[in-house]
Design an enzyme around this catalytic site. Structure first.
Site, short mmCIF file in Angstrom:
data_model
loop_
_atom_site.label_atom_id
_atom_site.label_comp_id
_atom_site.label_asym_id
_atom_site.label_seq_id
_atom_site.Cartn_x
_atom_site.Cartn_y
_atom_site.Cartn_z
N GLU A 176 -6.91 0.77 -4.83
CA GLU A 176 -6.96 0.64 -3.36
C GLU A 176 -8.32 0.08 -2.89
OE1 GLU A 176 -5.81 4.61 -2.30
OE2 GLU A 176 -3.74 4.26 -2.90
N ASP A 200 -13.39 5.56 2.38
CA ASP A 200 -12.00 5.68 2.83
C ASP A 200 -11.73 7.09 3.36
OD1 ASP A 200 -9.26 5.88 3.10
OD2 ASP A 200 -8.77 5.05 1.14
N ASP A 229 0.89 -1.16 0.00
CA ASP A 229 0.00 0.00 0.00
C ASP A 229 0.94 1.22 0.00
OD1 ASP A 229 -1.66 2.10 0.55
OD2 ASP A 229 -2.41 1.33 2.47
N LYS A 266 3.60 11.03 -3.55
CA LYS A 266 2.51 10.41 -4.32
C LYS A 266 1.64 11.47 -5.00
CE LYS A 266 -1.23 7.04 -3.58
NZ LYS A 266 -1.84 6.20 -2.56
#
Ligand code: AMP
Length: 612
Positions: A176, A198, A25, A81
């Site tokens: 994800e 999330d 992850d 990211k």
């Protein structure tokens, strides 16, 4: 051209090699690495840390990542990211990125020169890979890496490049939310529509997944890139300032209060009231705060997330009662306020028993394990399977199954075959699909010929045939002649898979004809044996008939003729009986031939030479 199986299915070493796989992850703030160990997906720790901060520090002579970076360090690269796969035009690059040679590419200045976001990400990935290889003390075979569902092709490609640079073989990039669904084993269900909610520290993502025929498809996404746990911290901070008249003028005080607020928020997830003495600005404060007194002020934030959910449902053209499951991901979903409101909104219990920080890495690890072909016997990890068996034609119009139906893909299996005739230099590999014993009742997928087998006695050559079905259902069949190492192969495109009705029909046929098929196989095998004995006896008579009396020779010939005639009549018990008779009749002949060869082998040798 004929084939005969000489080794048992699954005896090849290939499918049994240990393949160490990991799930990664790769998060904006934190990353995790997990692996399936003894059938269970587990987070791999870095010196007892489960979360690896996604930050990199470049010093003159070393690169530090995650928990290795000292807390006082400056010039740490965070949240790379957010930059990966992007161009300068896509971001507000004034502070963090430098434009090199007027290009639109993003580079970050470091004491080790300019680094691209791909290079920085690859340093994080290298660290994660090292945690895994140190844990196992072995090389990592491959990894599944997760990316946000909204990542575009460029961002995905850049993530893959970072992995390549880190020496990681990417088995697959997965979304994800899809990883979260794997973690909860939702891929074992037949079909369904799932919501992944999330809520992390600074971002909120909602994804709607449709699971159908073994594949998850993201059918809608929504979210807010500046909404998360930090916003709840701000609410608590302001509440504290008001309730306890705190002076929060300076930056340092603000930062300290943020930490206190976060601490209180997290405590209030497991207890209804917070009662502790807190030191702030060199003064002690007795803080008494209950969840119920503060919860009301969380509602506008909760509502913001609900609005995103509604938008996503709207885009997917779905109503709430069509949702089969709701998965909670991200540390902030531990908050009881979030849990209660979502339960109420979706009108169902939530999937929240896994650690919401770890669920994505866990799902990625499970998926990596499946993709490496190691989960064949584990129903809970079933992803995509071969709908029908795959095999090759062998002697007697029979099928030798190499990959049984319902095997999880990707999968590789190998089996050895040998020549049937003396001096046989070619072998036909005819690939078929289906459940029937008879070649002609299966689907023919293709064929190729293995040439240039060195001439050897029947049964001496070894041809290893490997069937490999990759994650995209592409079947490759290769055959390797073991003495010369010559390899021949054929690729069969996914079109070999057929529609569901045809599959159902083929399966039904195999059930209704099971009895006949069994009989067909046993008859075919008896005939193969009988023909082989006939051939061997004929050869022996041709070479060594002088060892026999006339009577013995006539008896053997009579048995041979009987057997030939019984083969044409296809009566299994008769064939078996006459084969046995021929075996008995030729037993003393075989003995004499053997005695003679031993005698000639020993002639002229002294005892010491024989004992060597
Ligand atoms: P993530 O980005 O998924 O790591 O989530 C980080 C966020 O989760 C931060 O805002 C944390 O304060 C929050 N968080 C972690 N644990 C808890 C908890 N027990 N209760 C409430 N929030 C939490």
């Amino acid at each position: 051209m004929a084939l005969l199986q000489i080794s048992e299915p699954g005896k090849s070493t290939d499918p049994h090699n240990r393949k160490l796989t990991i799930g990664i992850d790769l998060g904006t703030t934190n990353s995790l690495v997990a692996s399936v160990i003894s059938g269970e997906a587990k987070i791999l720790e870095d010196n007892n840390y489960r979360l690896i901060p996604s930050r990199v520090l470049y010093e003159q002579d070393q690169i530090l990542v995650g928990n290795d970076i000292p807390s006082h360090a400056v010039s740490i690269i965070n949240s790379v990211k957010r930059l990966i796969g992007k161009k300068k035009d896509d971001i507000n690059a004034n502070d963090i990125a430098l434009d090199l040679a007027d290009s639109n590419d993003i580079f970050i200045q470091t004491p080790q020169g300019f680094k691209s976001p791909i290079q920085v990400s690859s340093d994080i990935l290298k660290k994660l890979k090292k945690i895994a290889s140190d844990y196992f003390g072995d090389e990592i075979y491959g990894a599944v890496i997760t990316v946000p569902a909204y990542f575009n092709e460029g961002q995905r490609q850049a993530t893959k490049e970072a992995a390549k640079l880190a020496g990681i073989d990417v088995l697959r990039l997965i979304n994800e939310p899809t990883a979260a669904a794997y973690a909860y084993g939702l891929d074992t269900k037949k079909e369904g529509v799932f919501v992944v909610y999330d809520l992390g520290g600074g971002t909120f993502d909602i994804s709607i997944l449709q699971f159908n025929q073994g594949v998850f498809e993201v059918i809608a996404t929504n979210g807010n890139s500046s909404l998360g746990g930090d916003d709840f911290d701000q609410i608590i901070k302001n509440y504290l300032i008001n309730k306890y008249q705190l002076n929060s003028q300076g930056l340092e005080e603000q930062a300290h209060l943020n930490l206190i607020a976060k601490y209180i928020k997290e405590k209030l997830s497991s207890q209804n009231t917070f009662n502790e003495t807190i030191k702030f600005n060199n003064q002690n404060y007795q803080i008494d705060i209950s969840l119920s007194e503060i919860e009301e002020s969380f509602i506008p934030l909760v509502d913001k997330t609900i609005q995103c959910v509604k938008n996503a449902l709207n885009d997917a053209n779905l109503s709430i009662d069509e949702i089969d499951g709701v998965i909670m991901v991200g540390g902030s979903t531990r908050m009881p306020t979030i849990q209660n409101h979502m339960k109420q909104f979706f009108n169902q219990d939530l999937l929240n028993d896994l650690n919401p920080d770890e669920v994505v890495a866990i799902g990625a690890a499970r998926q990596a394990f499946v993709l490496s072909g190691q989960a064949v016997d584990d129903d809970t990890l079933l992803l995509d399977v071969t709908p029908l068996s795959l095999g090759i034609e062998t002697m007697g119009d029979l099928v030798e199954r190499i990959i049984p139906r319902n095997s999880t893909i990707p999968i590789a299996k190998a089996q050895e075959f040998t020549t049937y005739k003396d001096g046989q230099t070619m072998m036909k590999i005819h690939v078929v699909q289906g459940e029937r014993e008879k070649v002609s009742e299966n689907r023919s997928l293709g064929e190729f010929v293995v040439k240039d087998i060195p001439p050897m006695p029947a049964g001496a050559a070894k041809i290893k045939v490997t069937f490999q079905v990759d994650a995209d259902s592409l079947l490759t069949v290769s055959a390797e002649e073991q003495t010369t190492g010559t390899k021949t192969s054929i690729e069969i495109k996914p079109s070999y898979s057929i529609n569901e009705n045809e599959i159902r029909k083929m399966l039904e046929d195999s059930f209704t004809n099971a009895e006949d098929d069994k009989k067909f196989r046993s008859l075919a095998e008896l005939i193969i044996d009988a023909n082989q004995i006939l051939e061997l006896t004929e050869k022996a008579l041709h070479n060594d008939q002088q060892l026999l009396s006339d009577h013995e020779k006539t008896t053997i010939e009579k048995c041979m003729n009987n057997l030939k005639s019984e083969i044409t009549k296809k009566n299994p018990s008769k064939i078996k009986q006459v084969t046995d008779e021929l075996n008995n009749a030729s037993m003393s002949f075989a003995q004499k031939r053997m005695d003679r060869s031993i005698h000639s082998a020993l002639t002229g040798k002294n005892i010491n030479e024989i004992n060597k």
